[in-house]
Motif scaffolding. Sequence first.
Motif, PDB file in Angstrom:
ATOM      1  N   ASP A  20      -1.224   7.578   0.212  1.00  0.00           N
ATOM      2  CA  ASP A  20      -1.739   8.160   1.553  1.00  0.00           C
ATOM      3  C   ASP A  20      -0.840   7.278   2.847  1.00  0.00           C
ATOM      4  OD1 ASP A  20      -3.577   6.862   0.925  1.00  0.00           O
ATOM      5  OD2 ASP A  20      -5.478   6.918   2.003  1.00  0.00           O
ATOM      6  N   ARG A  30       1.402  -1.487   0.434  1.00  0.00           N
ATOM      7  CA  ARG A  30       0.068   0.396   0.015  1.00  0.00           C
ATOM      8  C   ARG A  30       0.952   0.979   0.028  1.00  0.00           C
ATOM      9  NH1 ARG A  30      -3.046   3.911   0.527  1.00  0.00           N
ATOM     10  NH2 ARG A  30      -5.148   3.472   1.086  1.00  0.00           N
ATOM     11  N   SER A  40      -3.782  -1.894   6.893  1.00  0.00           N
ATOM     12  CA  SER A  40      -4.597  -1.446   5.732  1.00  0.00           C
ATOM     13  C   SER A  40      -5.478  -2.696   5.724  1.00  0.00           C
ATOM     14  CB  SER A  40      -3.867  -1.370   5.025  1.00  0.00           C
ATOM     15  OG  SER A  40      -4.802  -2.110   3.253  1.00  0.00           O
ATOM     16  N   THR A  41      -7.173  -1.858   5.623  1.00  0.00           N
ATOM     17  CA  THR A  41      -7.834  -3.012   5.887  1.00  0.00           C
ATOM     18  C   THR A  41      -8.461  -3.885   4.432  1.00  0.00           C
ATOM     19  OG1 THR A  41      -9.557  -0.992   4.980  1.00  0.00           O
ATOM     20  CG2 THR A  41      -9.924  -1.119   6.930  1.00  0.00           C
TER      21      THR A  41
HETATM   22  C1  LIG Z   1      -5.715   5.692   5.364  1.00  0.00           C
HETATM   23  C2  LIG Z   1      -7.147   4.721   5.168  1.00  0.00           C
HETATM   24  O1  LIG Z   1      -6.998   4.228   4.121  1.00  0.00           O
HETATM   25  C3  LIG Z   1      -7.571   3.034   3.970  1.00  0.00           C
HETATM   26  O2  LIG Z   1      -7.297   2.289   3.334  1.00  0.00           O
HETATM   27  P1  LIG Z   1      -7.537   0.579   3.312  1.00  0.00           P
HETATM   28  O3  LIG Z   1      -7.448   0.744   4.208  1.00  0.00           O
HETATM   29  O4  LIG Z   1      -6.033   0.500   2.836  1.00  0.00           O
HETATM   30  O5  LIG Z   1      -8.088  -0.183   2.161  1.00  0.00           O
HETATM   31  P2  LIG Z   1      -9.080   0.599   0.894  1.00  0.00           P
HETATM   32  O6  LIG Z   1     -10.296   0.990   3.050  1.00  0.00           O
HETATM   33  O7  LIG Z   1      -9.991  -0.692   0.451  1.00  0.00           O
HETATM   34  O8  LIG Z   1      -8.345   2.275   0.680  1.00  0.00           O
HETATM   35  C4  LIG Z   1      -7.952   1.853  -0.326  1.00  0.00           C
HETATM   36  C5  LIG Z   1      -8.227   1.785  -1.916  1.00  0.00           C
HETATM   37  O9  LIG Z   1      -7.184   2.323  -2.701  1.00  0.00           O
HETATM   38  C6  LIG Z   1      -7.337   1.045  -3.311  1.00  0.00           C
HETATM   39  N1  LIG Z   1      -5.808   0.320  -3.789  1.00  0.00           N
HETATM   40  C7  LIG Z   1      -4.839   0.034  -2.533  1.00  0.00           C
HETATM   41  N2  LIG Z   1      -4.703  -1.113  -2.967  1.00  0.00           N
HETATM   42  C8  LIG Z   1      -4.353  -1.541  -3.446  1.00  0.00           C
HETATM   43  C9  LIG Z   1      -4.150  -2.738  -4.219  1.00  0.00           C
HETATM   44  O10 LIG Z   1      -3.042  -3.283  -4.218  1.00  0.00           O
HETATM   45  N3  LIG Z   1      -4.757  -2.788  -5.746  1.00  0.00           N
HETATM   46  C10 LIG Z   1      -4.997  -2.380  -6.300  1.00  0.00           C
HETATM   47  N4  LIG Z   1      -5.536  -2.478  -8.304  1.00  0.00           N
HETATM   48  N5  LIG Z   1      -5.746  -1.030  -5.551  1.00  0.00           N
HETATM   49  C11 LIG Z   1      -5.724  -1.023  -4.864  1.00  0.00           C
HETATM   50  C12 LIG Z   1      -7.983   0.654  -3.597  1.00  0.00           C
HETATM   51  O11 LIG Z   1      -9.572   1.151  -4.121  1.00  0.00           O
HETATM   52  C13 LIG Z   1      -8.664  -0.076  -2.111  1.00  0.00           C
HETATM   53  O12 LIG Z   1      -9.973   0.164  -2.432  1.00  0.00           O
HETATM   54  C14 LIG Z   1      -8.794   4.168   3.266  1.00  0.00           C
HETATM   55  O13 LIG Z   1     -10.250   3.024   3.575  1.00  0.00           O
HETATM   56  C15 LIG Z   1      -9.066   5.348   3.975  1.00  0.00           C
HETATM   57  O14 LIG Z   1      -9.663   6.263   3.116  1.00  0.00           O
HETATM   58  C16 LIG Z   1      -7.808   5.812   4.767  1.00  0.00           C
HETATM   59  O15 LIG Z   1      -7.549   6.686   2.898  1.00  0.00           O
END
Ligand SMILES: C[C@@H]1O[C@H](OP(=O)(O)OP(=O)(O)OC[C@H]2O[C@@H](n3cnc4c(=O)[nH]c(N)nc43)[C@H](O)[C@@H]2O)[C@@H](O)[C@H](O)[C@@H]1O
Length: 383
Positions: A246, A243, A342-343
């Motif tokens: 941000d 990840r 990371s979720t």
């Molecule tokens: C700090 C927080 O982190 C939280 O992120 P975190 O838990 O990693 O995980 P998510 O809540 O899923 O948000 C991160 C988003 O970034 C993209 N993304 C991240 N890693 C990958 C990857 O390996 N491959 C692809 N294709 N896309 C990725 C994807 O759209 C994902 O839903 C956020 O929900 C909050 O808004 C906030 O920014």
Amino acid sequence: EKQDGYCDLKEKTCDRDFLNEKFIIYDVNPPEGFNLRRDVYMRFAIMLSDARQHNENWKLILPPWYSLYHWKAKQNDYPMPWSNFFDVKSLKKFAPVVELHEVFSKIDSNIFKIDRLYVLQNYDDAFENGEFRDKWEIGGDCDYDGSLWGYNNITVKKTICVKYQGRISKLWELISLNPADKFVMFAHGEIPLHDQYGTKTFWDCRKSMKFNKNLISRAKKYIYKYFNCNNKICNNYVSVHWRRQDFARSRKKDVPSIGGTVKQIDNAIKNYNPHIVNIFIASDGQNSELIELEKQLSDIGFKVHLYLPTQLELDTFKDGGVAIIDQIICSHAAYFIGTYESTFTFRIQEEREILGFDSSTTFNRLCPDNGRCEVPSKWKIVN
Ligand SMILES: C[C@@H]1O[C@H](OP(=O)(O)OP(=O)(O)OC[C@H]2O[C@@H](n3cnc4c(=O)[nH]c(N)nc43)[C@H](O)[C@@H]2O)[C@@H](O)[C@H](O)[C@@H]1O
């Protein structure tokens, strides 16, 4: 006789069940990403599934996916139904859920009126007198900061501000104040917590969140092509959720540099199985970072794989589907290394628990370069 404008009882098209049903829909803090939203869904789905056991006629409307902060591709045409990403039939086996478009198809006026919108807010002080307890209280000032999923045919009759903390099932107390309400909405659905985390019901709900079949088959095709594996558990590649964005900018104390990432992957593979050469990287990183990571890993003998969708695949799966394909490929790897807190990583870990991996191959994380590194929590499956 016309009933509330929903349908004409004399018409054959009238859906009598619909007349007796009541609906909950929720929205989430706008900047939250897809995988945190998946957990919020589970809290509501379990709440509604529990209610069904008491013969209550409540259904959960799946809030469409709308304008997610992390989804940048122009292919994202919002709002998107849940069926783009999940197997909705499977969701329905666990909880009484419906897509919003199913509800629209039953309202002949084409105007969807939400009886009451409860805007949930945190208490200023969660630990009053040093104690965290479940409580709620109507009042105060608030604004709904969402966008009703971009629909202009949805209206809200009444908005109520509520300070809330604790278990989600306490929402029934709020709902019961107005028994005539048919459509109830909660904004900031992320505020109520799971009644119980990690129980059998939690895992039954989690297991029902199967992905859309086209996404699964695309991921499986990739795994077969690059790792020649057809099994649930593959033994010849390691996966990493790297990840960035941000996280790399504002969580420097938790995430490694590119060089630090390379060192940690190399060490992990040496310890786990030095014969493995294939590494699958899932990442939201910039191209330049990924090229550098790939170069440094190749220089020490690894073969790096990324899933890069074709234009047609991006048009079909959108950002959300591509991310799910990344998650599925990570889930089947012999060994997984994720990103702390990371979720996106958490959901991969859960999937691996469901697939039956030994947890030592799953709950591994990248550490910051200074080596200060908390061991990740293990949320093991309960069958
Ligand atoms: C700090 C927080 O982190 C939280 O992120 P975190 O838990 O990693 O995980 P998510 O809540 O899923 O948000 C991160 C988003 O970034 C993209 N993304 C991240 N890693 C990958 C990857 O390996 N491959 C692809 N294709 N896309 C990725 C994807 O759209 C994902 O839903 C956020 O929900 C909050 O808004 C906030 O920014």
